[in-house]
Write a protein that holds these residues in place. Structure first.
Motif, PDB file in Angstrom:
ATOM      1  N   TYR A  19       0.885  -1.147   0.174  1.00 45.18           N
ATOM      2  CA  TYR A  19      -0.125   0.010  -0.076  1.00 45.18           C
ATOM      3  C   TYR A  19       0.828   1.292   0.232  1.00 45.18           C
ATOM      4  O   TYR A  19       1.778   1.348   0.875  1.00 45.18           O
ATOM      5  N   GLN A  47      -9.825   0.783  -2.600  1.00 46.52           N
ATOM      6  CA  GLN A  47      -9.261  -0.496  -2.369  1.00 46.52           C
ATOM      7  C   GLN A  47      -9.873  -1.432  -1.402  1.00 46.52           C
ATOM      8  O   GLN A  47     -10.049  -0.943  -0.149  1.00 46.52           O
ATOM      9  N   ASP A  48      -9.872  -2.675  -1.712  1.00 44.97           N
ATOM     10  CA  ASP A  48     -10.306  -3.612  -0.532  1.00 44.97           C
ATOM     11  C   ASP A  48      -9.573  -4.938  -0.609  1.00 44.97           C
ATOM     12  O   ASP A  48      -9.272  -5.734  -1.414  1.00 44.97           O
ATOM     13  N   TRP A  49      -8.957  -5.142   0.741  1.00 44.58           N
ATOM     14  CA  TRP A  49      -8.036  -6.251   0.862  1.00 44.58           C
ATOM     15  C   TRP A  49      -8.245  -7.264   1.811  1.00 44.58           C
ATOM     16  O   TRP A  49      -9.011  -6.701   2.702  1.00 44.58           O
ATOM     17  N   ARG A 104      -6.924  -9.589  -2.955  1.00 47.84           N
ATOM     18  CA  ARG A 104      -8.089  -8.781  -3.055  1.00 47.84           C
ATOM     19  C   ARG A 104      -9.314  -9.376  -2.370  1.00 47.84           C
ATOM     20  O   ARG A 104      -9.444 -10.449  -2.841  1.00 47.84           O
TER      21      ARG A 104
END
Length: 380
Positions: A19, A47-49, A104
């Protein structure tokens, strides 16, 4: 080793270059249940982690993620396998030293455990997607031993064609220690094994027909399939048990999940016979049979070479379903689930599947599969 927490996970991602430090680190962090430590990170920039870390005991772990990373590395380094990337999660980073996996988060997907818990008459399109994905996995890696060797170099626990054990494995023989690790009612399982030597013999024979010829997932419970309603796309997650093995073990695993859904929807009464209890199912077998039939038809269309590996692939699959049902009862025993009427019925059905596969397959699938695929009937 680093122990991840909600407080240090963003700094960890920044330090690893995952990141960018100059981006706004505003984030919503959600802890997700599971055997591993799982955090979902939703950043302000969209963003999605999903960040996962294996359970650490005495500053060590089991390297369970290494197999998943071996498979991801295989896909990254072999462009001809790129179609398979559409059915697996997008893994960005694996930290070997700290057993941390970053991928992800699939925001528009839900797991099939949730879907099938709510669907009394499930759409066979879901089964079609499952079968096509599984058939593609097996077809595209079929007889490619270089893929097996590649994964073995990354994770030396990846087998190179070892036959499975023919023993009862999970529980083993009864010893004095056995009395301390299982419930007293679980000894009914051992009595069942002793009273049905034909089941033991049939399961031992399964190993004689075992053919390691492709990549297998080996953990195909509904919770490991993700489904997107909007796009009708499917993803298969949690590749920790990936190996080189027999494709029919995967197929039987999926089919057994459907059968367990049927059995789990029944009301089990002490005084009732098996057939009476089965008639109480809120998800009757007839409602699942279109999915079971579609799964077999689509899998064969995606991977017709299975008939060259196992000319009697239908009979062999049915017997493996029985073996998987027995294995699930053993898992219940291991986790101190009472050995009740549902487990007893499961063992009774498993006996029929293992020892009388042709007869049992007609009842389970609601059709003559050998005739459907224009294959000669095989007497087990």
């Amino acid at each position: 080793m680093i122990t991840l927490t909600a407080e240090n996970v963003v700094l960890y991602l920044i330090n690893k270059g995952i990141y960018p430090e100059h981006d706004d680190p505003t984030v919503k962090i959600t802890s997700l249940s599971g055997k591993n430590f799982n955090l979902r990170l939703q950043f302000a920039n969209g963003q999605d982690w999903l960040v996962k870390q294996e359970a650490i005991i005495d500053d060590a772990c089991n390297d369970d993620f290494l197999g998943e990373w071996a498979f991801q590395s295989l896909l990254r380094c072999h462009p001809e396998l790129s179609p398979l990337r559409a059915i697996v999660p997008e893994v960005e980073f694996y930290d070997t030293e700290n057993a941390i996996l970053v991928c992800r988060f699939l925001t528009s997907y839900r797991d099939l455990g949730d879907y099938y818990a709510r669907a009394t008459h499930p759409d066979s399109a879901v089964a079609q997607a499952i079968a096509h994905a599984l058939g593609q996995l097996h077809c595209r890696t079929f007889n490619q031993t270089s893929y097996r060797d590649w994964m073995h170099q990354v994770d030396d626990s990846i087998h190179q064609g070892d036959r499975p054990s023919t023993s009862w494995g999970r529980l083993g023989k009864i010893t004095p220690e056995t009395f301390g690790r299982i419930r007293s009612d679980a000894f009914g399982f051992f009595r069942w094994v002793q009273h049905h030597p034909e089941v033991t013999a049939a399961i031992a024979d399964l190993a004689n027909h075992w053919q390691a010829c492709c990549v297998v997932h080996q953990d195909l419970k509904f919770g490991n399939w993700l489904w997107c309603d909007a796009s009708s796309e499917i993803r298969l997650i949690d590749w920790e048990k990936v190996d080189w093995g027999d494709p029919l073990t995967d197929l039987a695993d999926v089919l057994a999940a459907y059968i367990n859904r049927w059995l789990g929807s029944c009301t089990w009464e002490i005084s009732s016979h098996l057939q009476s209890c089965l008639q109480t199912a809120t998800i009757p077998l007839a409602a699942l049979q279109p999915s079971l039939q579609t799964l077999m038809q689509t899998y064969y269309a995606a991977f017709p070479a299975i008939a060259t590996v196992h000319p009697d692939w239908i009979i062999h699959t049915v017997r493996l379903i029985g073996r998987e049902l027995i294995d699930r009862v053993q898992r219940d025993i291991q986790y101190y689930v009472p050995l009740g009427h549902q487990q007893a019925a499961t063992l009774q059905l498993a006996q029929q599947l293992v020892c009388q596969p042709e007869l049992a397959s007609r009842s389970i699938f609601g059709m003559d599969l050998a005739a459907e695929f224009a294959l000669p009937a095989v007497v087990a």
